[in-house]
Design a protein around this motif. Structure first.
Motif, short mmCIF file in Angstrom:
data_model
loop_
_atom_site.label_atom_id
_atom_site.label_comp_id
_atom_site.label_asym_id
_atom_site.label_seq_id
_atom_site.Cartn_x
_atom_site.Cartn_y
_atom_site.Cartn_z
N TYR A 1 19.91 -47.52 -6.35
CA TYR A 1 20.92 -46.48 -6.48
C TYR A 1 21.57 -46.21 -5.12
O TYR A 1 20.91 -46.28 -4.09
N TYR B 1 23.68 -42.93 -3.47
CA TYR B 1 24.14 -41.55 -3.61
C TYR B 1 24.85 -41.16 -2.31
O TYR B 1 24.61 -41.74 -1.25
N GLY C 1 25.63 -29.77 3.22
CA GLY C 1 25.30 -28.61 2.39
C GLY C 1 25.50 -28.81 0.90
O GLY C 1 25.42 -27.84 0.15
N GLN C 2 25.72 -30.04 0.49
CA GLN C 2 25.96 -30.31 -0.93
C GLN C 2 24.81 -31.10 -1.53
O GLN C 2 23.95 -31.64 -0.83
N GLY C 3 24.83 -31.14 -2.85
CA GLY C 3 23.84 -31.94 -3.55
C GLY C 3 24.17 -33.41 -3.48
O GLY C 3 25.16 -33.82 -2.86
N LEU C 4 23.33 -34.20 -4.09
CA LEU C 4 23.52 -35.65 -4.08
C LEU C 4 24.49 -36.06 -5.19
O LEU C 4 24.32 -35.69 -6.35
N PHE D 1 26.03 -39.06 -7.33
CA PHE D 1 25.77 -40.43 -7.77
C PHE D 1 26.98 -41.31 -7.51
O PHE D 1 28.11 -40.93 -7.80
N ILE E 1 12.41 -34.39 -11.44
CA ILE E 1 11.70 -34.64 -10.18
C ILE E 1 12.06 -33.55 -9.18
O ILE E 1 13.22 -33.11 -9.11
N LEU F 1 15.08 -30.05 -3.56
CA LEU F 1 16.07 -30.53 -4.53
C LEU F 1 15.40 -30.80 -5.86
O LEU F 1 14.34 -31.43 -5.91
N ARG G 1 17.21 -36.21 -15.35
CA ARG G 1 17.67 -37.52 -15.78
C ARG G 1 18.06 -37.46 -17.25
O ARG G 1 17.23 -37.51 -18.14
N LYS H 1 20.90 -42.55 -14.44
CA LYS H 1 21.30 -41.61 -13.41
C LYS H 1 20.40 -40.40 -13.32
O LYS H 1 19.89 -39.92 -14.32
N PHE H 2 20.26 -39.94 -12.12
CA PHE H 2 19.63 -38.66 -11.86
C PHE H 2 20.71 -37.73 -11.31
O PHE H 2 21.52 -38.14 -10.48
N TYR H 3 20.70 -36.49 -11.76
CA TYR H 3 21.64 -35.51 -11.26
C TYR H 3 20.88 -34.48 -10.45
O TYR H 3 19.82 -34.00 -10.87
N PHE H 4 21.45 -34.15 -9.30
CA PHE H 4 20.80 -33.26 -8.35
C PHE H 4 21.59 -31.98 -8.16
O PHE H 4 22.82 -31.98 -8.23
N GLY H 5 20.86 -30.90 -7.86
CA GLY H 5 21.49 -29.67 -7.42
C GLY H 5 21.71 -29.71 -5.93
O GLY H 5 21.35 -30.66 -5.25
N SER H 6 22.32 -28.65 -5.41
CA SER H 6 22.60 -28.59 -3.97
C SER H 6 21.38 -28.23 -3.16
O SER H 6 21.36 -28.42 -1.96
#
Lengths: 114, 111
Positions: free
Chosen positions: A33, A35, A40-43, A45, B34, B89, B93, B98-103
């Motif tokens: 992957y 990213y 200061g932001q999230g990841l 994709f 996760i 974090l 999924r 894909k995995f989606y992440f917060g800030s």
């Protein structure tokens, strides 16, 4: 290798230049992957590779971004005609693939476009 | 895109206290979650994971709780130490790609 390896760790480039970022995943990991993490932001994709399947490119923000993975191992993320908004940390991760497998990250490539 | 958000962007705790970091996820189809720890200048480091068929999982000093009814995830850290100071974090999924992440939530541990 023992972990995901990324290079360069830091890159400063002039606006309009092309950059290449490299990722060497954990040995035996079939999924890879990319990213992006802005300050200061999230990841966010970008792209996903799994074995020999067609990559999921749905996260690439523009056609200036591309990535390839040669021989099912090392991957290169290329950004053409860099812009200042491309400045971010580019993180690579890998996993064994399949369901329920944790993704492990490298330390990232810090890109600054001036 | 998907949204994974955090209730508290910054959390300050006293050394030795327990910490609770919360996360709201958006996709009811997510089957795997996760928690990562990210120290300044480093990549995210795996802490603990949980599948959707579980509601609790324990590790060393950490526990993850999953409430699918309200789509909420939490990370509990017991006896918080200065070395626990970092950004935490959460990731969901919704599909295997894909995995989606917060800030993230920043945890400050005061000695």
């Amino acid at each position: 290798g023992a972990g995901v390896s990324q290079s360069p760790s830091n890159k400063v480039t002039e606006k309009g230049k092309d950059v290449e970022l490299r990722c060497d995943p954990i040995s035996g990991h079939t999924a890879l992957y990319w990213y992006r993490q802005s300050l200061g932001q999230g990841l966010e994709f970008l792209i996903y590779f799994q074995g020999n399947s067609a990559p999921d490119k749905s996260g690439l923000p523009s056609d200036r971004f591309s990535a390839e993975r040669t021989g099912g191992s090392v991957s290169t993320l290329t950004i053409q005609r860099t812009q200042q908004e491309d400045s971010a940390v580019y993180l690579c991760a890998s996993s064994l693939g399949g369901t329920g497998n944790t993704i492990y990250f490298g330390e990232g490539s810090w890109l600054t476009v001036v | 895109g998907e949204s994974v958000g955090l209730h508290l962007p910054t959390l300050s705790v006293q050394e030795g206290d327990n910490s609770i970091i919360n996360c709201a996820y958006s996709n009811s189809a997510s089957d795997y979650f996760i928690w990562y720890k990210q120290e300044s200048g480093k990549g995210p480091q795996f802490i603990i994971d949980i599948r959707s068929n579980m509601d609790k999982r324990q590790g060393q000093r950490v526990t993850v709780l999953l409430n699918k009814t309200v789509k909420h995830l939490s990370l509990q850290i017991a006896a918080t130490q200065p070395g626990d100071s970092a950004v935490y974090l959460c990731a969901e999924r919704p599909n295997f790609n894909k995995f989606y992440f917060g800030s993230g939530t920043k945890l400050n541990v005061k000695p």
